[in-house]
Design an enzyme around this catalytic site. Structure first.
Site, mmCIF file in Angstrom:
data_model
loop_
_atom_site.group_PDB
_atom_site.id
_atom_site.type_symbol
_atom_site.label_atom_id
_atom_site.label_comp_id
_atom_site.label_asym_id
_atom_site.label_seq_id
_atom_site.Cartn_x
_atom_site.Cartn_y
_atom_site.Cartn_z
ATOM 1 N N LEU A 110 0.803 -1.216 0.000
ATOM 2 C CA LEU A 110 0.000 0.000 0.000
ATOM 3 C C LEU A 110 0.840 1.272 0.000
ATOM 4 C CD1 LEU A 110 -2.777 -1.031 2.545
ATOM 5 C CD2 LEU A 110 -2.992 -0.849 0.061
ATOM 6 N N GLY A 160 7.266 4.431 3.644
ATOM 7 C CA GLY A 160 7.684 5.694 4.232
ATOM 8 C C GLY A 160 8.961 5.537 5.023
ATOM 9 N N GLY A 161 9.294 6.586 5.787
ATOM 10 C CA GLY A 161 10.539 6.583 6.530
ATOM 11 C C GLY A 161 10.578 5.574 7.662
ATOM 12 N N MET A 162 9.400 5.183 8.162
ATOM 13 C CA MET A 162 9.357 4.244 9.279
ATOM 14 C C MET A 162 9.246 2.799 8.819
ATOM 15 S SD MET A 162 6.854 4.459 12.570
ATOM 16 C CE MET A 162 7.062 3.395 14.000
ATOM 17 N N LYS A 177 2.007 -2.637 8.970
ATOM 18 C CA LYS A 177 3.186 -1.786 8.809
ATOM 19 C C LYS A 177 4.392 -2.563 9.310
ATOM 20 C CE LYS A 177 3.411 2.671 9.139
ATOM 21 N NZ LYS A 177 3.415 4.093 9.582
ATOM 22 N N ASP A 208 1.621 13.193 14.564
ATOM 23 C CA ASP A 208 1.802 13.407 13.131
ATOM 24 C C ASP A 208 0.452 13.385 12.412
ATOM 25 O OD1 ASP A 208 3.212 13.938 10.799
ATOM 26 O OD2 ASP A 208 3.655 11.829 10.390
#
Length: 546
Positions: free
Chosen positions: A29, A32-34, A50, A144
């Site tokens: 999907l 990102g940075g994490m 995630k 965030d």
């Protein structure tokens, strides 16, 4: 091409996992940075996973904070959030599982369709304030909140990634990698110079998100990070695009002094009234998308819970919804301006073609002979069957129609999914617009595992226009598949029903090469797993729609 309702699930790369614990990975999907977010099938349906980047998971300090924040996030009530369902907190890789929300994020919607207005905007404000109330009540701070972390589903806005971002915090607003924690134009002033973020920082971000929804961008949007941070600390935002009721609340939320800002609960009181705000669960249950009308769905707050001082602005269609899959807070594939989901499939004005497959000389392919176990042909008992085998993983059959088909039709067939892997077998109906030198088809298909999707295929490429979605009340035998296809005004609109459930729909504007006469048919294909799929079809029809 325009297709809303679900973020597109990208094809897995060789380095991507195919299974994580009890979850089977279906697609990617985002990244990102994490970490990387995957769409997966779990024991109770679709989920989002995630997977944390290895370099972060290998940091003991990060891993400890991650475990702490996951535990805190799991305490958050479901109200207008995508709750944490599961996590792997030890070993490699680290991952966290949340409820999958079938809908686009607010950032994507604003980018593609522009600002929200009227009751759409009010419902967004109520939904996000409700989510923040639940998050803060659990002792969690989001840190965030931004349009990309607000998903829009048939059951209203859903805030995601709450609390988990704190695991990245290494102090003074920096991450363990030394980069800024948060999105500059949505960061509260105190986060620019201080290390501690509390609930008032999320309230400030709420004001930025609502203002962005009304105008298309944050009131502190800038070309550079230093400029954005300067504006957050020093600028007075322009809120003239908001009506009077929202303007006052957003202005209070954007106060430079965190102590002067209202709490999330006070925001909710200002939106729905103090008495209503005391029952967060009820407020969450009243935020809905109004899916009525052909122009597309709009958002609303249910009757009896409308924000005070509502200004009736023209409604702008902006969101794509999907059929609700049972009791799960999951939407089916995106529907763009198809019709109200409460309705069944459209009624055809007349039947152009029909075949009950009782006659094995009615014109369909029968090269393998008439028998129940034929690979492709009539069964002899009033059905038509197709199956894949080691020599061929895809078969299709166009209906032998002599009449010129109109530009808007409803194609239907009854299907029995006799065999096939729950995830790797697909079959259904298609509409095709194939001129002499190309191939242009839309496939509406189902799997034995009870999933549905719409797929587009041309000579140049093929991809899923919608993610795999759960079919409400699915049955393998006797389901009626209905596909509506309409070509007009430089676009093709496709909608897919399984029995009476509208499960997917798209509007495709990249159709310059779809200039052949309309053709329709049935298909089966194998994408993985065993055994080979076999489908029995019956009662095939093509109906004209007015």
């Amino acid at each position: 091409m325009t297709a809303y309702g679900l973020p597109p699930a990208l094809t897995l790369e060789p380095s991507d996992p195919v299974e994580l614990g009890p979850y089977r990975i279906a697609g990617r999907l985002g990244r990102g940075g994490m970490g990387t977010v995957y769409l997966a099938e779990g024991p109770s349906g679709p989920v989002a996973i995630k997977v944390i980047n290895r370099h972060l998971a290998a940091n003991p300090e990060f891993a400890a904070r991650f475990r702490s924040e996951v535990a805190a996030a799991r305490r958050v009530s479901r109200f207008c959030t995508a709750p944490v369902l599961d996590a792997r907190l030890e070993g490699e890789p680290l991952w966290v599982v949340t409820e999958y929300v079938a809908g686009p994020d607010l950032a994507r919607l604003l980018r593609d369709q522009g600002p929200l207005t009227g009751s759409n905007l009010e419902a967004l404000a109520v939904g996000v304030a409700t989510a923040l109330s639940a998050i803060h009540d659990a002792g969690v701070v989001h840190r965030d909140l931004k349009p990309a972390n607000v998903l829009l589903s048939p059951l209203g806005p859903r805030v995601i990634d709450f609390g988990i971002a704190r695991a990245l915090d290494a102090g003074r607003g920096q991450t363990v990698t030394g980069t800024l924690l948060g999105t500059p134009e949505y960061m509260a002033p105190e986060l620019v110079s201080e290390s501690k973020a509390g609930p008032p920082a999320d309230v400030f971000a709420w004001g930025c998100v609502v203002a962005a929804a009304a105008t298309g961008s944050s009131p502190f949007a800038s070309r550079t990070v230093p400029e954005a941070l300067y504006r957050v600390v020093h600028d007075t935002p322009d809120l003239s695009a908001l009506d009077e009721g929202l303007r006052g609340l957003v202005g209070a939320a954007l106060d430079k002094d965190p102590a002067a800002r209202p709490t999330a609960r006070e925001l909710l009181s200002g939106l729905v009234g103090r008495k209503a705000a005391e029952d967060t669960a009820r407020v969450a249950g009243t935020v809905r998308l109004d899916l009525s009308g052909l122009a597309g769905p709009t958002a609303r707050v249910a009757a009896g819970e409308e924000p005070a001082k509502r200004t009736r602005l023209p409604r702008r269609p902006y969101l794509v919804g999907g059929a609700v899959a049972g009791a799960l807070l999951l939407g089916a594939a995106g529907v763009l301006g198809v019709r109200m989901l409460a309705q069944g499939p459209p009624e055809s004005t007349d039947v152009l073609y029909r075949d009950d497959f009782g006659d094995d000389k009615s014109g369909w392919y029968n090269g393998d002979g008439t028998r129940v176990d034929t690979l492709h042909g009539y069964t002899g008992d009033g059905r038509f069957t197709m199956a894949t085998d080691p020599s061929k993983d895809y078969r299709e059959n166009k209906a032998p129609v002599n009449a010129e088909a109109p530009e808007r039709v409803l194609v239907s067939v009854k299907a029995d999914l006799a065999d096939g892997d729950p995830y790797g077998a697909w079959s259904g109906v298609f509409c095709q617009y194939t001129p002499d030198e190309t191939y242009f088809s839309y496939f509406a298909e189902v799997s034995p595992g009870g999933r549905a999707r719409i797929r587009r295929s041309t000579f140049e490429s093929a991809w899923d226009l919608t993610a795999d979605v759960l079919i409400p009340g699915f049955k393998k035998n006797g389901s009626v598949l209905r596909l509506e296809c309409e070509r007009s005004d430089g676009r093709i609109r496709v909608a897919f029903w399984v029995d009476d459930h509208l499960v997917a729909g798209v509007v495709d504007t990249d159709v310059a090469k779809a200039n052949g006469k309309p053709l329709f048919g049935i298909h089966v294909r194998k994408t993985g797993g065993d055994p080979h799929p076999r489908v029995y079809f019956d009662d095939f029809r093509i109906g004209r729609l007015s």
